[in-house]
Design a protein around this motif. Structure first.
Motif, PDB file in Angstrom:
ATOM      1  N   LEU A   1      44.930 -68.622   0.888  1.00 19.75           N
ATOM      2  CA  LEU A   1      46.003 -68.181   1.878  1.00 19.75           C
ATOM      3  C   LEU A   1      45.564 -66.806   2.624  1.00 19.75           C
ATOM      4  N   GLU A   2      45.376 -65.739   1.669  1.00 18.00           N
ATOM      5  CA  GLU A   2      44.834 -64.290   2.141  1.00 18.00           C
ATOM      6  C   GLU A   2      43.741 -64.697   3.405  1.00 18.00           C
ATOM      7  N   ASN A   3      42.693 -65.636   3.327  1.00 17.49           N
ATOM      8  CA  ASN A   3      41.691 -65.712   4.217  1.00 17.49           C
ATOM      9  C   ASN A   3      42.404 -66.104   5.442  1.00 17.49           C
ATOM     10  N   GLU A   4      43.524 -66.748   5.512  1.00 17.80           N
ATOM     11  CA  GLU A   4      44.208 -67.035   6.577  1.00 17.80           C
ATOM     12  C   GLU A   4      45.431 -66.263   6.866  1.00 17.80           C
ATOM     13  N   ASN A   5      45.438 -65.037   6.470  1.00 13.83           N
ATOM     14  CA  ASN A   5      46.067 -63.809   6.909  1.00 13.83           C
ATOM     15  C   ASN A   5      47.424 -63.995   6.460  1.00 13.83           C
ATOM     16  N   ILE A   6      47.815 -64.692   5.405  1.00 12.88           N
ATOM     17  CA  ILE A   6      49.134 -65.277   4.707  1.00 12.88           C
ATOM     18  C   ILE A   6      49.104 -64.025   3.454  1.00 12.88           C
ATOM     19  N   ALA A   7      50.056 -63.270   3.501  1.00  9.68           N
ATOM     20  CA  ALA A   7      50.423 -62.307   2.163  1.00  9.68           C
ATOM     21  C   ALA A   7      50.823 -63.157   0.909  1.00  9.68           C
TER      22      ALA A   7
ATOM     23  N   TRP B   1      54.075 -66.953  -4.341  1.00 12.15           N
ATOM     24  CA  TRP B   1      55.017 -66.819  -3.344  1.00 12.15           C
ATOM     25  C   TRP B   1      54.220 -66.056  -1.987  1.00 12.15           C
ATOM     26  N   VAL B   2      55.032 -66.358  -0.856  1.00  9.47           N
ATOM     27  CA  VAL B   2      54.824 -65.879   0.532  1.00  9.47           C
ATOM     28  C   VAL B   2      55.877 -65.589   1.268  1.00  9.47           C
ATOM     29  N   CYS B   3      55.740 -64.716   2.301  1.00  9.30           N
ATOM     30  CA  CYS B   3      56.936 -64.142   2.904  1.00  9.30           C
ATOM     31  C   CYS B   3      57.366 -65.343   3.725  1.00  9.30           C
TER      32      CYS B   3
ATOM     33  N   VAL C   1      55.991 -69.281   5.362  1.00  6.23           N
ATOM     34  CA  VAL C   1      56.034 -70.518   4.522  1.00  6.23           C
ATOM     35  C   VAL C   1      55.610 -71.688   4.979  1.00  6.23           C
ATOM     36  N   ALA C   2      55.981 -72.275   6.310  1.00  6.78           N
ATOM     37  CA  ALA C   2      55.398 -73.092   6.863  1.00  6.78           C
ATOM     38  C   ALA C   2      53.893 -73.326   7.036  1.00  6.78           C
ATOM     39  N   ALA C   3      53.278 -72.158   7.290  1.00 10.19           N
ATOM     40  CA  ALA C   3      51.775 -72.222   7.487  1.00 10.19           C
ATOM     41  C   ALA C   3      51.268 -72.394   6.089  1.00 10.19           C
TER      42      ALA C   3
END
Length: 105
Positions: free
Chosen positions: A24-30, A55-57, A61-63
């Protein structure tokens, strides 16, 4: 204003949680993880209690769910670590034994 965090997945263990966190972080998702420390009590607690929450912001969530769905539906062949020879499950990018990346040969 702080964005609320939403649990998008319960990983079976720390290894899966960190693998998904990296994806997820590789896709810029915190990403934040919860319940990591419960793994040490695995023999004393029910399996669903020791799962690690991912958990994500709220605005991501959708991504995150799209990526996690791809992960759940993918068929990854098991692989042998080129560094230590350990057999690893296909969905993991890093050897559980030595930490070597499966794509680094």
């Amino acid at each position: 204003m702080n964005e609320p965090w939403v649990k998008v997945y319960n990983a079976a263990n720390n290894l899966e949680a960190h693998s998904l966190k990296g994806m997820l972080e590789n896709e810029n998702i915190a990403v934040q993880l919860s319940g990591e420390s419960l793994g040490s009590a695995a023999g004393e607690l029910p399996a669903d209690v020791v799962q690690v929450g991912i958990w994500v912001c709220e605005n991501q969530v959708a991504a995150a769910r799209v990526l996690i769905e791809r992960y759940e539906n993918a068929d990854y062949p098991d692989w042998r670590c080129p560094n230590c020879g350990e057999q690893n499950e296909g969905q993991f990018e890093i050897c559980w034994q030595c930490g070597h990346d499966k794509h680094t040969f």
